[in-house]
Design a protein around this motif. Structure first.
Motif, short mmCIF file in Angstrom:
data_model
loop_
_atom_site.label_atom_id
_atom_site.label_comp_id
_atom_site.label_asym_id
_atom_site.label_seq_id
_atom_site.Cartn_x
_atom_site.Cartn_y
_atom_site.Cartn_z
N ARG A 1 61.10 42.87 130.59
CA ARG A 1 61.40 42.68 132.02
C ARG A 1 62.23 41.42 132.19
O ARG A 1 61.82 40.33 131.81
N VAL A 2 63.41 41.58 132.77
CA VAL A 2 64.35 40.48 132.96
C VAL A 2 64.71 40.39 134.44
O VAL A 2 64.95 41.41 135.08
N GLU A 3 64.73 39.17 134.98
CA GLU A 3 65.15 38.98 136.36
C GLU A 3 66.53 38.35 136.39
O GLU A 3 66.77 37.32 135.74
N PRO B 1 67.69 53.61 127.41
CA PRO B 1 67.83 53.52 128.85
C PRO B 1 67.47 52.14 129.41
O PRO B 1 66.65 51.41 128.84
N SER B 2 68.10 51.80 130.53
CA SER B 2 67.77 50.58 131.27
C SER B 2 67.48 50.95 132.71
O SER B 2 68.05 51.91 133.23
N ILE B 3 66.59 50.20 133.35
CA ILE B 3 66.16 50.50 134.71
C ILE B 3 66.37 49.26 135.57
O ILE B 3 65.79 48.21 135.29
N VAL C 1 65.53 43.95 135.77
CA VAL C 1 66.02 44.92 134.80
C VAL C 1 64.95 45.14 133.75
O VAL C 1 64.41 44.18 133.19
N GLN C 2 64.63 46.42 133.50
CA GLN C 2 63.71 46.77 132.43
C GLN C 2 64.53 47.32 131.27
O GLN C 2 65.27 48.31 131.43
N LEU C 3 64.45 46.66 130.12
CA LEU C 3 65.23 47.04 128.94
C LEU C 3 64.29 47.66 127.91
O LEU C 3 63.36 47.01 127.42
N LEU C 4 64.55 48.91 127.56
CA LEU C 4 63.73 49.61 126.59
C LEU C 4 64.17 49.33 125.16
O LEU C 4 63.41 49.59 124.22
N GLY C 5 65.39 48.82 124.99
CA GLY C 5 65.89 48.52 123.66
C GLY C 5 67.39 48.76 123.60
O GLY C 5 67.99 49.34 124.52
N SER C 6 68.03 48.31 122.52
CA SER C 6 69.47 48.49 122.37
C SER C 6 69.82 49.97 122.29
O SER C 6 69.24 50.72 121.51
#
Length: 564
Positions: free
Chosen positions: A257-259, A351-353, A343-348
């Motif tokens: 989780r990134v802001e 998908p990103s949310i 931003v939710q990053l699932l990995g390189s």
């Protein structure tokens, strides 16, 4: 899957005493759902719903160069040639039919049929694209499915899927965004949507009171024989259904989780708007450092955008790349309203949310790993679910509980359903794939929402990806033999193994996530990790998650490197 859509009239902005009403016509073939309440800030809603429209019509698939003039010249040449052959056409046709009637069925009939069938569908796609540009009214009949609206006790939210099946949008509107007494019946339904409705959105103004209506009158009149009654039967493609379920399942998976601050997102979009890359890579590289705000590198230019948002609180520093960044342009209209972006990053490559918080509203934009790689392809999301398997009893109890309370956190569900954590997560993952629940990031809870009147069965969604099935089989047959383990900084480990005569190696993070890997199989040589890990890497990860390697995910090791 055939879906019945029954509407009484069309959605649009209609004049009412003292103002206007944004009226959505619900699908009468589904259980009764309605809502009627005045918007406090019509202009803010206008900008948010317009951004959702951009997701609905989004299609960033590569489009070929316009050759209409050349094709017209070729058509004229072909017409002149046909005139020369017209004199003998009937005679040759009769002779050929007589010949076929005396001969047995050709052995290559199936191959020839498939070839001609492909030509037909390619022509149909070109025709649909031509209609979308020149005849929007007729193209309306080709839209796979109308948006979905859900009236919940605390929010009203709209969901849609992009035309190219690579993006998903969801607009949440809190009940605090409305004033006056609410008239509502909770539930989920499709709403009539046309491309002309976007133009109606633009007429909303702050000085004119506006009501949001999911029209209740359609359920109270005898619609049979009504002049405005419309009934549509559409055949939903399996990719649309599977994609919708896959993305809901992905939204509940563990992620970084990134802001990002609003000015950082503005800088990203501005630079992409003014520059066009000519070479790769075409990615956004998130630089995550614990205790510091995230920064984003725009490749291939190497431009770094520093966020001023909340510091990243992850376990270790890492870089994560995501692609398909031009789809973020749909967020441009929301930036004046935005307070912060998560931003939710699932990995390189996964998908990103993106969640834009706008006070009483929030917009969720979920992007597949690549613009050309929709949510239905590959085993990436299946891998992220790990070895968590659904439990039939837990699925039944979760369904009953969520139907009753409409919304619940994972902790609340765990206290109600006495099941192991893996079974609980696996059951929720299954319900999401079947279109029964949706994960709300802002509330950090699961919501009951049926995207279709019935749960999406495995026959509709299609089978699991072959790499996932074979990877699970290799693990169960104990075909994984560990060769070497090496500790890296940040509690990461590199594991080298031999899986069914194929040597592979992978880099695992603290949570067991697989970020980099190598394998000698044909699947990995062809697509790498872009379409999901191969069966050998999947079997290795299952072995690591089960602890069969004696590999402790929580112990940091000395710095080292295997991958070059």
């Amino acid at each position: 899957m055939n879906l019945d859509l029954k509407y009484l009239g069309r959605s649009g902005v209609v004049d009412v005493p003292g103002g206007s009403a944004l009226s959505f016509q619900p699908n009468l073939a589904r259980p009764q759902v309605f809502f009627d309440q005045e918007l406090k800030h019509p202009l803010r809603f206008r900008e948010a719903i317009s951004a959702l429209h951009e997701v609905v019509v989004g299609d960033l698939r590569i489009k070929k160069k316009d050759k209409s003039a050349y094709e017209a010249w070729k058509a004229e040449e072909a017409r002149q040639e046909d005139e020369l052959r017209r004199a003998v056409l009937d005679q040759e046709k009769k002779a050929e039919l007589a010949k076929l009637s005396r001969e047995p069925i050709p052995p290559n009939l199936k191959a020839d049929f498939q070839k001609m069938h492909r030509l037909y569908w390619d022509a149909r796609v070109r025709w649909a694209n031509e209609l979308s540009r020149n005849d929007p009214e007729l193209f309306r009949a080709l839209v796979p499915c109308d948006p979905v609206v859900t009236v919940a006790p605390d929010v009203v939210f709209f969901e849609c899927f992009a035309k190219d099946e690579s993006s998903y949008g969801c607009l949440f509107v809190d009940r605090d965004a409305f004033s006056g007494k609410a008239e509502a019946a909770t539930g989920t339904t499709n709403v009539d949507y046309s491309l002309a409705l976007y133009e109606h959105f633009q007429t909303l103004r702050t000085y004119r009171p506006t009501r949001l209506q999911v029209d209740p009158t359609g359920f109270e009149v005898k619609v049979q024989g009504h002049a405005s009654y419309r009934e549509e039967k559409i055949d939903l493609p399996p990719t649309w259904l599977r994609g919708f379920g896959q993305l809901q399942a992905a939204m509940g998976l563990p992620a970084r989780r990134v802001e990002l601050s609003v000015d950082a997102v503005y800088s990203l979009l501005t630079y992409l708007k003014r520059h066009r890359e000519k070479t790769g890579p075409r990615s956004l590289r998130f630089q995550l450092r614990p205790g510091a705000p995230a920064s984003v590198v725009l490749e291939p230019w190497g431009v770094t955008v520093q966020s001023r948002g909340k510091a990243y609180d992850g376990p270790a520093q890492e870089d994560i790349k995501v692609w398909g960044r031009r789809r973020l342009m749909v967020l441009a209209r929301l930036l004046p309203l935005a307070e912060r972006v998560e931003v939710q990053l699932l990995g390189s490559g996964l998908p990103s949310i993106w969640t834009v918080h706008m006070g009483e509203m929030r917009m969720v934009l979920a992007l597949s790993g690549w613009t050309a790689n929709d949510w239905t392809g590959g085993a990436s999301l299946e891998l992220l679910a790990g070895d968590a398997r659904p439990d039939a009893r837990a699925v039944e109890l979760l369904t009953q509980r969520l139907r009753e309370v409409q919304r619940a956190t994972l902790a609340e569900l765990a206290s109600h359903v006495s099941a192991p954590r893996e079974a609980l997560l696996g059951s929720l993952h299954l319900l999401a794939k079947q279109g029964q629940v949706v994960y709300d990031f802002a509330a950090q809870s699961y919501r009951w929402r049926q995207v279709m009147p019935v749960a999406l069965s495995e026959s509709v969604l299609g089978p699991e990806p072959e790499e996932v099935v074979q990877g699970r089989r290799l693990y169960q047959e104990q075909k994984v033999k560990l060769l070497r383990e090496e500790s890296l900084s940040g509690a990461r480990r590199v594991i080298v193994a031999k899986v069914a005569e194929m040597e592979c190696e992978a880099l695992f993070d603290l949570d067991g996530g697989l970020s980099r890997a190598k394998c000698g199989c044909a699947h990995f040589r062809r697509v790498g990790l872009r379409a999901g890990p191969c069966r050998h890497l999947l079997a290795l990860r299952l072995n690591v998650l089960r602890g069969a390697s004696g590999f402790d995910m929580g112990l940091p090791g000395p710095a080292g490197r295997v991958f070059q």
